[in-house]
Scaffold this motif. Sequence first.
Motif, PDB file in Angstrom:
ATOM      1  N   THR A   1       2.809  -1.121   0.741  1.00  0.00           N
ATOM      2  CA  THR A   1       3.758  -1.446   1.591  1.00  0.00           C
ATOM      3  C   THR A   1       3.610  -0.730   2.701  1.00  0.00           C
ATOM      4  OG1 THR A   1       5.042  -2.377  -0.607  1.00  0.00           O
ATOM      5  CG2 THR A   1       6.262  -1.836   1.641  1.00  0.00           C
ATOM      6  N   THR A   2       3.792  -1.137   3.791  1.00  0.00           N
ATOM      7  CA  THR A   2       3.715  -0.603   5.065  1.00  0.00           C
ATOM      8  C   THR A   2       4.930  -0.044   5.494  1.00  0.00           C
ATOM      9  OG1 THR A   2       3.908  -2.418   6.298  1.00  0.00           O
ATOM     10  CG2 THR A   2       1.607  -1.713   5.724  1.00  0.00           C
ATOM     11  N   GLN A   3       5.061   0.829   6.404  1.00  0.00           N
ATOM     12  CA  GLN A   3       6.514   1.477   7.051  1.00  0.00           C
ATOM     13  C   GLN A   3       6.793   0.485   8.252  1.00  0.00           C
ATOM     14  OE1 GLN A   3       7.862   3.790   5.131  1.00  0.00           O
ATOM     15  NE2 GLN A   3       6.156   3.070   3.646  1.00  0.00           N
ATOM     16  N   VAL A   4       7.749   0.618   8.783  1.00  0.00           N
ATOM     17  CA  VAL A   4       8.381   0.152  10.220  1.00  0.00           C
ATOM     18  C   VAL A   4       8.753   1.135  10.939  1.00  0.00           C
ATOM     19  CG1 VAL A   4       9.891  -1.514  11.195  1.00  0.00           C
ATOM     20  CG2 VAL A   4       9.041  -1.922   9.023  1.00  0.00           C
ATOM     21  N   SER A   5       8.439   1.183  12.183  1.00  0.00           N
ATOM     22  CA  SER A   5       8.850   2.236  13.173  1.00  0.00           C
ATOM     23  C   SER A   5       9.441   1.753  14.324  1.00  0.00           C
ATOM     24  CB  SER A   5       7.625   3.140  13.346  1.00  0.00           C
ATOM     25  OG  SER A   5       7.873   4.347  14.392  1.00  0.00           O
ATOM     26  N   THR A   6       9.827   2.200  15.154  1.00  0.00           N
ATOM     27  CA  THR A   6      10.234   1.934  16.779  1.00  0.00           C
ATOM     28  C   THR A   6       9.262   2.475  17.610  1.00  0.00           C
ATOM     29  OG1 THR A   6      11.625   3.751  16.927  1.00  0.00           O
ATOM     30  CG2 THR A   6      12.663   1.716  16.046  1.00  0.00           C
TER      31      THR A   6
ATOM     32  N   PHE B   1       0.933   3.935   7.180  1.00  0.00           N
ATOM     33  CA  PHE B   1       0.668   2.779   7.929  1.00  0.00           C
ATOM     34  C   PHE B   1       2.172   2.335   8.605  1.00  0.00           C
ATOM     35  CE2 PHE B   1      -0.881  -1.266   9.632  1.00  0.00           C
ATOM     36  CZ  PHE B   1      -1.911  -1.109   9.988  1.00  0.00           C
ATOM     37  N   SER B   2       2.170   2.422   9.829  1.00  0.00           N
ATOM     38  CA  SER B   2       3.373   1.925  10.229  1.00  0.00           C
ATOM     39  C   SER B   2       3.433   0.967  11.443  1.00  0.00           C
ATOM     40  CB  SER B   2       4.248   3.189  11.049  1.00  0.00           C
ATOM     41  OG  SER B   2       4.591   4.174  10.178  1.00  0.00           O
ATOM     42  N   LYS B   3       4.149  -0.216  11.337  1.00  0.00           N
ATOM     43  CA  LYS B   3       4.294  -1.243  12.292  1.00  0.00           C
ATOM     44  C   LYS B   3       5.260  -1.154  13.150  1.00  0.00           C
ATOM     45  CE  LYS B   3       2.310  -4.339   8.918  1.00  0.00           C
ATOM     46  NZ  LYS B   3       2.688  -5.747   8.323  1.00  0.00           N
TER      47      LYS B   3
ATOM     48  N   ASN C   1      -1.332   4.208  19.203  1.00  0.00           N
ATOM     49  CA  ASN C   1      -0.501   2.928  19.289  1.00  0.00           C
ATOM     50  C   ASN C   1      -1.524   1.890  19.604  1.00  0.00           C
ATOM     51  OD1 ASN C   1       1.257   0.906  19.576  1.00  0.00           O
ATOM     52  ND2 ASN C   1       2.338   1.586  21.294  1.00  0.00           N
ATOM     53  N   ALA C   2      -1.955   1.117  18.474  1.00  0.00           N
ATOM     54  CA  ALA C   2      -2.927   0.071  18.641  1.00  0.00           C
ATOM     55  C   ALA C   2      -2.198  -1.330  18.278  1.00  0.00           C
ATOM     56  CB  ALA C   2      -3.785   0.231  17.427  1.00  0.00           C
ATOM     57  N   MET C   3      -2.846  -2.457  18.887  1.00  0.00           N
ATOM     58  CA  MET C   3      -2.533  -3.676  18.875  1.00  0.00           C
ATOM     59  C   MET C   3      -3.574  -4.550  18.295  1.00  0.00           C
ATOM     60  SD  MET C   3      -0.160  -6.172  21.290  1.00  0.00           S
ATOM     61  CE  MET C   3       0.831  -5.017  21.122  1.00  0.00           C
ATOM     62  N   ALA C   4      -3.499  -5.589  17.463  1.00  0.00           N
ATOM     63  CA  ALA C   4      -4.395  -6.599  16.869  1.00  0.00           C
ATOM     64  C   ALA C   4      -3.833  -7.654  17.115  1.00  0.00           C
ATOM     65  CB  ALA C   4      -4.799  -6.107  15.523  1.00  0.00           C
ATOM     66  N   TYR C   5      -4.509  -8.888  17.204  1.00  0.00           N
ATOM     67  CA  TYR C   5      -4.114 -10.308  16.946  1.00  0.00           C
ATOM     68  C   TYR C   5      -4.472 -11.144  15.869  1.00  0.00           C
ATOM     69  CZ  TYR C   5      -2.224  -9.157  21.582  1.00  0.00           C
ATOM     70  OH  TYR C   5      -1.736  -8.472  22.777  1.00  0.00           O
ATOM     71  N   TYR C   6      -3.554 -11.849  15.319  1.00  0.00           N
ATOM     72  CA  TYR C   6      -4.033 -13.043  14.572  1.00  0.00           C
ATOM     73  C   TYR C   6      -3.810 -14.459  15.203  1.00  0.00           C
ATOM     74  CZ  TYR C   6      -4.400  -9.888  10.424  1.00  0.00           C
ATOM     75  OH  TYR C   6      -4.976  -8.892   9.701  1.00  0.00           O
TER      76      TYR C   6
ATOM     77  N   ASN D   1       1.421  -4.537  16.094  1.00  0.00           N
ATOM     78  CA  ASN D   1       1.468  -3.487  16.875  1.00  0.00           C
ATOM     79  C   ASN D   1       1.435  -2.154  16.149  1.00  0.00           C
ATOM     80  OD1 ASN D   1       3.422  -1.466  19.081  1.00  0.00           O
ATOM     81  ND2 ASN D   1       1.468  -1.663  19.372  1.00  0.00           N
ATOM     82  N   PHE D   2       0.694  -1.391  15.671  1.00  0.00           N
ATOM     83  CA  PHE D   2       0.782  -0.311  14.572  1.00  0.00           C
ATOM     84  C   PHE D   2       0.155   0.685  15.083  1.00  0.00           C
ATOM     85  CE2 PHE D   2      -3.392  -2.364  14.544  1.00  0.00           C
ATOM     86  CZ  PHE D   2      -4.337  -1.295  14.260  1.00  0.00           C
ATOM     87  N   TYR D   3       0.414   1.948  14.045  1.00  0.00           N
ATOM     88  CA  TYR D   3      -0.249   3.212  14.260  1.00  0.00           C
ATOM     89  C   TYR D   3      -0.361   3.777  12.788  1.00  0.00           C
ATOM     90  CZ  TYR D   3       4.112   5.595  13.654  1.00  0.00           C
ATOM     91  OH  TYR D   3       5.506   5.929  13.244  1.00  0.00           O
ATOM     92  N   VAL D   4      -1.168   4.772  12.763  1.00  0.00           N
ATOM     93  CA  VAL D   4      -1.538   5.685  11.524  1.00  0.00           C
ATOM     94  C   VAL D   4      -0.963   6.891  11.595  1.00  0.00           C
ATOM     95  CG1 VAL D   4      -3.130   6.369   9.885  1.00  0.00           C
ATOM     96  CG2 VAL D   4      -3.483   4.162  10.905  1.00  0.00           C
ATOM     97  N   ASP D   5       0.141   7.231  10.923  1.00  0.00           N
ATOM     98  CA  ASP D   5       1.003   8.408  11.112  1.00  0.00           C
ATOM     99  C   ASP D   5       0.013   9.560  10.756  1.00  0.00           C
ATOM    100  OD1 ASP D   5       2.555  10.832  10.669  1.00  0.00           O
ATOM    101  OD2 ASP D   5       4.069   9.199  10.433  1.00  0.00           O
ATOM    102  N   PRO D   6      -0.383  10.663  11.761  1.00  0.00           N
ATOM    103  CA  PRO D   6      -0.782  12.057  11.710  1.00  0.00           C
ATOM    104  C   PRO D   6      -0.592  12.559  10.464  1.00  0.00           C
ATOM    105  CG  PRO D   6       0.024  11.686  13.882  1.00  0.00           C
ATOM    106  CD  PRO D   6       0.589  10.573  13.116  1.00  0.00           C
ATOM    107  N   GLU D   7       0.564  12.738   9.634  1.00  0.00           N
ATOM    108  CA  GLU D   7       0.641  12.995   8.339  1.00  0.00           C
ATOM    109  C   GLU D   7       0.009  12.952   7.377  1.00  0.00           C
ATOM    110  OE1 GLU D   7       5.098  13.193   7.419  1.00  0.00           O
ATOM    111  OE2 GLU D   7       5.517  13.746   9.331  1.00  0.00           O
ATOM    112  N   LEU D   8      -1.007  11.712   7.539  1.00  0.00           N
ATOM    113  CA  LEU D   8      -1.836  11.225   6.627  1.00  0.00           C
ATOM    114  C   LEU D   8      -2.720  12.597   6.141  1.00  0.00           C
ATOM    115  CD1 LEU D   8      -3.621   8.449   5.253  1.00  0.00           C
ATOM    116  CD2 LEU D   8      -4.915   9.201   7.291  1.00  0.00           C
ATOM    117  N   LEU D   9      -3.250  13.122   7.379  1.00  0.00           N
ATOM    118  CA  LEU D   9      -4.113  14.021   6.969  1.00  0.00           C
ATOM    119  C   LEU D   9      -3.514  15.613   6.271  1.00  0.00           C
ATOM    120  CD1 LEU D   9      -5.861  14.360  10.666  1.00  0.00           C
ATOM    121  CD2 LEU D   9      -6.696  13.161   8.359  1.00  0.00           C
ATOM    122  N   GLU D  10      -2.205  15.403   6.197  1.00  0.00           N
ATOM    123  CA  GLU D  10      -1.631  16.649   5.397  1.00  0.00           C
ATOM    124  C   GLU D  10      -1.386  16.327   3.957  1.00  0.00           C
ATOM    125  OE1 GLU D  10       1.649  17.755   7.554  1.00  0.00           O
ATOM    126  OE2 GLU D  10       0.706  17.818   9.502  1.00  0.00           O
TER     127      GLU D  10
END
Length: 187
Positions: free
Chosen positions: A41-46, A119-121, A87-92, A143-152
Amino acid sequence: MSRESRTALSLVGVVLTMGALAWAAVPFYNWFCSVTGFGGTTQVSTAAPDEVLEEVVRVRFDANVDEDLGWTFRPMQTRMDVQIGENAMAYYEAVNTTDETITGTASYNVAPEVAGYYFSKIQCFCFTEQTLKPGERVEMPVNFYVDPELLEDRDASWVRDITLSYTFHRTEPKQAVLDAAPANNVN
């Protein structure tokens, strides 16, 4: 109070408790999954974080539809390399291939599951239902990003490939459900 009355009262209490637990199970499970990323389950962010790292993650995109939907649905890119925190954007793309107006809702997850918490949308077509007229084609952003805390996180720091997967399901439009609901007549 007689023994039979206490037994009956205890059984009613057990039934009410079990009913309350069953009613609370789905919201509790959804809350648990969104907080922990359980099941991908992904996260939601602003907004994306201010920190963008040099480390890159490859995000792969997957699309599926229920066989009764009557749509074609595909990612417009099969993969994207993004920096962690970027901050990345993909399309379907979705196309209604039927001669009727159809409403669908997308369910989603990421793999590996451990990446779900990171993984935040920010914006996604999956947040609302989509209604397509016969033959209509739409491009839908995520529109999404991978949180830098992943590495920790010692359990997730190895992740460098993430698959974002969507499945569209046919749903009744919310207004149609409301229109079909019986009116509460108070006399």
